[in-house]
Design a protein around this motif. Structure first.
Motif, PDB file in Angstrom:
ATOM      1  N   ALA A  33       0.827  -1.206   0.000  1.00  0.00           N
ATOM      2  CA  ALA A  33       0.000   0.000   0.000  1.00  0.00           C
ATOM      3  C   ALA A  33       0.866   1.262   0.000  1.00  0.00           C
ATOM      4  CB  ALA A  33      -0.942  -0.010   1.204  1.00  0.00           C
ATOM      5  N   ASP A  34       1.966   1.233   0.734  1.00  0.00           N
ATOM      6  CA  ASP A  34       2.861   2.393   0.767  1.00  0.00           C
ATOM      7  C   ASP A  34       3.475   2.659  -0.609  1.00  0.00           C
ATOM      8  OD1 ASP A  34       2.330   2.869   3.433  1.00  0.00           O
ATOM      9  OD2 ASP A  34       4.185   1.943   4.164  1.00  0.00           O
ATOM     10  N   VAL A  35       3.817   1.607  -1.327  1.00  0.00           N
ATOM     11  CA  VAL A  35       4.354   1.789  -2.681  1.00  0.00           C
ATOM     12  C   VAL A  35       3.275   2.346  -3.600  1.00  0.00           C
ATOM     13  CG1 VAL A  35       5.338   0.613  -4.704  1.00  0.00           C
ATOM     14  CG2 VAL A  35       6.158   0.034  -2.419  1.00  0.00           C
ATOM     15  N   MET A  36       2.029   1.900  -3.444  1.00  0.00           N
ATOM     16  CA  MET A  36       0.935   2.454  -4.241  1.00  0.00           C
ATOM     17  C   MET A  36       0.813   3.954  -3.977  1.00  0.00           C
ATOM     18  SD  MET A  36      -2.028  -0.474  -3.911  1.00  0.00           S
ATOM     19  CE  MET A  36      -3.294   0.608  -4.506  1.00  0.00           C
ATOM     20  N   ARG A  37       0.883   4.337  -2.718  1.00  0.00           N
ATOM     21  CA  ARG A  37       0.789   5.760  -2.365  1.00  0.00           C
ATOM     22  C   ARG A  37       1.952   6.555  -2.959  1.00  0.00           C
ATOM     23  NH1 ARG A  37      -0.369   3.203   2.743  1.00  0.00           N
ATOM     24  NH2 ARG A  37      -2.615   3.369   3.113  1.00  0.00           N
ATOM     25  N   GLN A  38       3.153   6.029  -2.808  1.00  0.00           N
ATOM     26  CA  GLN A  38       4.344   6.717  -3.337  1.00  0.00           C
ATOM     27  C   GLN A  38       4.266   6.868  -4.844  1.00  0.00           C
ATOM     28  OE1 GLN A  38       7.490   4.204  -1.894  1.00  0.00           O
ATOM     29  NE2 GLN A  38       7.195   4.822   0.232  1.00  0.00           N
ATOM     30  N   ASN A  39       3.866   5.798  -5.523  1.00  0.00           N
ATOM     31  CA  ASN A  39       3.748   5.859  -6.984  1.00  0.00           C
ATOM     32  C   ASN A  39       2.710   6.887  -7.409  1.00  0.00           C
ATOM     33  OD1 ASN A  39       5.670   3.858  -7.254  1.00  0.00           O
ATOM     34  ND2 ASN A  39       4.226   2.264  -7.837  1.00  0.00           N
ATOM     35  N   GLY A  40       1.582   6.902  -6.735  1.00  0.00           N
ATOM     36  CA  GLY A  40       0.547   7.867  -7.062  1.00  0.00           C
ATOM     37  C   GLY A  40       1.023   9.295  -6.849  1.00  0.00           C
ATOM     38  N   GLU A  41       1.739   9.514  -5.768  1.00  0.00           N
ATOM     39  CA  GLU A  41       2.262  10.855  -5.487  1.00  0.00           C
ATOM     40  C   GLU A  41       3.290  11.274  -6.542  1.00  0.00           C
ATOM     41  OE1 GLU A  41       4.804  13.165  -2.018  1.00  0.00           O
ATOM     42  OE2 GLU A  41       3.702  11.352  -1.494  1.00  0.00           O
ATOM     43  N   THR A  42       4.181  10.361  -6.875  1.00  0.00           N
ATOM     44  CA  THR A  42       5.202  10.667  -7.886  1.00  0.00           C
ATOM     45  C   THR A  42       4.565  11.014  -9.217  1.00  0.00           C
ATOM     46  OG1 THR A  42       6.861   9.263  -6.831  1.00  0.00           O
ATOM     47  CG2 THR A  42       7.166   9.716  -9.176  1.00  0.00           C
ATOM     48  N   MET A  43       3.631  10.186  -9.663  1.00  0.00           N
ATOM     49  CA  MET A  43       3.006  10.424 -10.959  1.00  0.00           C
ATOM     50  C   MET A  43       2.169  11.703 -10.925  1.00  0.00           C
ATOM     51  SD  MET A  43       4.301   8.112 -12.769  1.00  0.00           S
ATOM     52  CE  MET A  43       3.382   8.352 -14.274  1.00  0.00           C
ATOM     53  N   GLY A  44       1.462  11.944  -9.843  1.00  0.00           N
ATOM     54  CA  GLY A  44       0.683  13.167  -9.726  1.00  0.00           C
ATOM     55  C   GLY A  44       1.569  14.403  -9.812  1.00  0.00           C
ATOM     56  N   ASN A  45       2.703  14.370  -9.120  1.00  0.00           N
ATOM     57  CA  ASN A  45       3.634  15.502  -9.162  1.00  0.00           C
ATOM     58  C   ASN A  45       4.170  15.724 -10.572  1.00  0.00           C
ATOM     59  OD1 ASN A  45       3.372  16.044  -6.428  1.00  0.00           O
ATOM     60  ND2 ASN A  45       5.156  14.833  -5.855  1.00  0.00           N
ATOM     61  N   LEU A  46       4.526  14.646 -11.240  1.00  0.00           N
ATOM     62  CA  LEU A  46       5.062  14.782 -12.596  1.00  0.00           C
ATOM     63  C   LEU A  46       4.008  15.338 -13.561  1.00  0.00           C
ATOM     64  CD1 LEU A  46       7.230  11.550 -12.847  1.00  0.00           C
ATOM     65  CD2 LEU A  46       8.048  13.922 -12.835  1.00  0.00           C
ATOM     66  N   TYR A  47       2.765  14.894 -13.443  1.00  0.00           N
ATOM     67  CA  TYR A  47       1.719  15.410 -14.325  1.00  0.00           C
ATOM     68  C   TYR A  47       1.388  16.858 -14.010  1.00  0.00           C
ATOM     69  CZ  TYR A  47       0.787  11.320 -17.089  1.00  0.00           C
ATOM     70  OH  TYR A  47       0.898  10.295 -17.993  1.00  0.00           O
ATOM     71  N   ARG A  48       1.411  17.224 -12.729  1.00  0.00           N
ATOM     72  CA  ARG A  48       1.186  18.637 -12.384  1.00  0.00           C
ATOM     73  C   ARG A  48       2.291  19.506 -12.985  1.00  0.00           C
ATOM     74  NH1 ARG A  48      -0.754  16.316  -7.906  1.00  0.00           N
ATOM     75  NH2 ARG A  48       1.181  16.404  -6.738  1.00  0.00           N
ATOM     76  N   GLN A  49       3.532  19.044 -12.907  1.00  0.00           N
ATOM     77  CA  GLN A  49       4.635  19.799 -13.510  1.00  0.00           C
ATOM     78  C   GLN A  49       4.421  19.911 -15.017  1.00  0.00           C
ATOM     79  OE1 GLN A  49       8.289  17.805 -12.517  1.00  0.00           O
ATOM     80  NE2 GLN A  49       8.001  18.103 -10.321  1.00  0.00           N
ATOM     81  N   ARG A  50       3.987  18.838 -15.618  1.00  0.00           N
ATOM     82  CA  ARG A  50       3.790  18.810 -17.072  1.00  0.00           C
ATOM     83  C   ARG A  50       2.723  19.796 -17.513  1.00  0.00           C
ATOM     84  NH1 ARG A  50       4.845  15.549 -21.361  1.00  0.00           N
ATOM     85  NH2 ARG A  50       3.167  15.007 -22.781  1.00  0.00           N
ATOM     86  N   THR A  51       1.671  19.924 -16.729  1.00  0.00           N
ATOM     87  CA  THR A  51       0.575  20.802 -17.121  1.00  0.00           C
ATOM     88  C   THR A  51       0.784  22.245 -16.663  1.00  0.00           C
ATOM     89  OG1 THR A  51      -0.700  20.221 -15.154  1.00  0.00           O
ATOM     90  CG2 THR A  51      -1.114  18.943 -17.167  1.00  0.00           C
ATOM     91  N   ALA A  52       1.721  22.473 -15.764  1.00  0.00           N
ATOM     92  CA  ALA A  52       1.933  23.825 -15.222  1.00  0.00           C
ATOM     93  C   ALA A  52       2.518  24.780 -16.259  1.00  0.00           C
ATOM     94  CB  ALA A  52       2.838  23.763 -13.998  1.00  0.00           C
TER      95      ALA A  52
END
Length: 161
Positions: A66-85
């Protein structure tokens, strides 16, 4: 089995990020999207915990997964936010950012499979059957031909950004 894991984990990592990628870069909206993504991730973790009938003896391995799922989601969310910013990216910079996302996704999948393997190994035969069915069903919804066709425009939008 590994294909099903990859599809399921891809969905975990990418589904929230896709939703976030379409939001404007405004701070309140980004905070709201982050909270929504976290809530969806936590809901999926809770649902899987219940569906797979995780036992008290499996909790430690489950928490690692579950912790890896959370970390992966956070990483991908951050990268997509950077991409759209940055709306003024050159085509080259856009491709480089997408490469970062693809690499982060692959790295996250490797971590997720490594965390899931000992948990899956600890499963009873009935739990393994539940996991196989759950992941196969979820993979069809999100990565199969029907699921892909239904989601292709959203995925294509993210890929083109």
């Amino acid at each position: 089995m590994k294909k099903a894991l990859v599809i399921l984990a891809s969905t975990f990592a990418m589904s929230g990020a896709f939703a976030q990628a379409s939001a404007p870069a405004a701070a309140p909206v980004a905070a709201s999207a982050t909270a929504g993504h976290e809530a969806r991730t936590e809901q999926r973790i809770a649902t899987l915990h219940s569906e797979l009938k995780i036992t008290p003896a499996q909790e430690t391995q489950w928490q690692q997964f579950a912790d890896v799922m959370r970390q992966n989601g956070e990483t991908m969310g951050n990268l997509y936010r950077q991409r759209t910013a940055d709306k003024n990216l050159s085509a080259l910079d856009d491709m480089k950012q997408y490469t970062q996302i693809a690499q982060a996704h692959a790295d996250g999948m490797t971590k997720l499979v490594a965390a899931f393997e000992p948990l899956y190994t600890s499963f009873s035969p009935d739990q393994k059957k539940l996991a196989d069915e759950t992941f196969r069903q979820h993979g069809k919804e999100h990565g199969g031909k029907k699921g892909h066709a239904a989601k292709s425009s959203k995925s294509d939008d993210v890929a083109e950004q």
